[in-house]
Scaffold this active site. Structure first.
Site, mmCIF file in Angstrom:
data_model
loop_
_atom_site.group_PDB
_atom_site.id
_atom_site.type_symbol
_atom_site.label_atom_id
_atom_site.label_comp_id
_atom_site.label_asym_id
_atom_site.label_seq_id
_atom_site.Cartn_x
_atom_site.Cartn_y
_atom_site.Cartn_z
ATOM 1 C CE LYS A 67 33.595 41.431 40.130
ATOM 2 N NZ LYS A 67 33.804 40.447 41.221
ATOM 3 C CG ASP A 69 22.549 52.021 42.915
ATOM 4 O OD1 ASP A 69 21.936 53.011 42.453
ATOM 5 O OD2 ASP A 69 21.977 51.021 43.382
ATOM 6 N NE ARG A 120 37.969 27.716 40.039
ATOM 7 C CZ ARG A 120 37.393 28.081 38.893
ATOM 8 N NH1 ARG A 120 36.530 27.269 38.324
ATOM 9 N NH2 ARG A 120 37.695 29.241 38.345
HETATM 10 O O1 C5P Z 1 39.204 29.551 41.620
HETATM 11 P P1 C5P Z 1 39.866 30.765 41.030
HETATM 12 O O2 C5P Z 1 41.290 30.951 41.479
HETATM 13 O O3 C5P Z 1 39.683 30.853 39.526
HETATM 14 O O4 C5P Z 1 39.036 31.955 41.689
HETATM 15 C C1 C5P Z 1 39.183 33.245 41.265
HETATM 16 C C2 C5P Z 1 38.351 34.188 42.084
HETATM 17 O O5 C5P Z 1 38.529 35.488 41.525
HETATM 18 C C3 C5P Z 1 36.846 33.944 42.080
HETATM 19 O O6 C5P Z 1 36.322 34.390 43.330
HETATM 20 C C4 C5P Z 1 36.334 34.818 40.977
HETATM 21 O O7 C5P Z 1 35.025 35.277 41.181
HETATM 22 C C5 C5P Z 1 37.301 35.992 41.045
HETATM 23 N N1 C5P Z 1 37.474 36.701 39.778
HETATM 24 C C6 C5P Z 1 37.903 36.090 38.630
HETATM 25 N N2 C5P Z 1 38.057 36.786 37.481
HETATM 26 C C7 C5P Z 1 37.805 38.073 37.460
HETATM 27 C C8 C5P Z 1 37.378 38.727 38.605
HETATM 28 C C9 C5P Z 1 37.227 38.006 39.770
HETATM 29 O O8 C5P Z 1 38.157 34.899 38.626
HETATM 30 N N3 C5P Z 1 37.981 38.740 36.346
#
Ligand code: C5P
Length: 232
Positions: free
Chosen positions: A60, A63, A207
């Site tokens: 992300k 800068d 997850r």
């Molecule tokens: O465990 P889960 O499926 O919720 O993981 C989602 C991944 O996507 C994590 O790495 C999280 O940082 C990323 N993410 C998110 N929501 C966003 C942007 C990125 O959950 N809006």
């Protein structure tokens, strides 16, 4: 057909690679984010490549244009396939990032972080914001017109973004859950089937897989649901 990306939201390279080795051939595309990259550095990307895996570097970037361009070149030298930048960096930063990428990797814009409410955005931007999704579309359009390949968005915005950005934009979607699975801290979730049907190219699924008792079975379920969404 859309592809699955598994986020390595892990506290160390050792933990991350243990998960990668456990999943074996089930998953071949991984997301490395700020925590793991800050702890393990480019070595974890090389270790993934050494195992034949593909890498999405989720840093992300935000800068001044010159600094972001340097970071994009460094990521391209690491051979990552996807890299995130903030759309709010504006046209000069986005254009500099796209030029630095030079087609060697694909850049994705992050528009509005899903942790923001409309009230918080209004405070930060100093003007009333009532429709966050309209801001997401506005920033996604700015990113695309500045040469950025695609956007990361919640599953609930994929359909509108596919309509407004057209078929060539790369759409990456986190917040994916299997039918009936727990939402955890995600406010707006969708099944793999729905996200693919709405037009997502890549699903970031953490997850729903890593928290399953049988991770292999969870991957199979996610992929089957994605196939159903693609009408396959
Ligand atoms: O465990 P889960 O499926 O919720 O993981 C989602 C991944 O996507 C994590 O790495 C999280 O940082 C990323 N993410 C998110 N929501 C966003 C942007 C990125 O959950 N809006």
């Amino acid at each position: 057909m859309a592809e699955l990306i598994l986020p390595l939201d892990q506290p160390s390279q050792r933990h991350a690679l243990a998960l990668v080795d456990e999943l074996g051939d089930d998953v071949d595309f991984y997301k490395v984010g700020l925590e793991l990259f800050t702890r393990a550095g480019p070595g974890v990307v090389r270790a993934l490549h050494g195992r034949g895996k593909r890498v999405f570097l989720d840093l992300k970037l935000l800068d001044i244009p010159n600094t972001v361009a340097g970071a994009v070149r460094a990521a391209a030298e690491l051979d990552v396939e996807l890299l995130t930048v903030h759309a709010t960096g504006g046209e000069p930063m986005l254009t500099a990032a796209a030029e630095a990428a030079g087609g060697r990797l694909r850049l994705l814009a992050v528009s509005v972080l899903t942790s923001f409410s409309a009230d918080e955005l209004s405070t930060v931007w100093g003007r009333p914001v009532s429709d966050v999704e309209a801001e997401v579309r506005r920033l996604a359009t700015l990113a695309r017109s500045s040469g950025i390949d695609g956007v990361v968005s919640s599953a609930h915005e994929v359909s509108a973004l596919r309509d407004s950005l057209g078929p060539d934009a790369v759409l990456v979607t986190p917040g994916i859950r299997l039918q009936g699975g727990p939402a955890h801290d995600q406010r707006r979730v969708a099944t793999p089937e729905q996200a693919v049907r709405d037009g997502a190219d890549y699903l970031v699924v953490g997850r729903a897989i890593t928290g399953a008792d049988d991770r292999h079975a969870a991957v199979v379920q996610v992929v089957e649901s994605m196939r159903a969404g693609a009408g396959a």
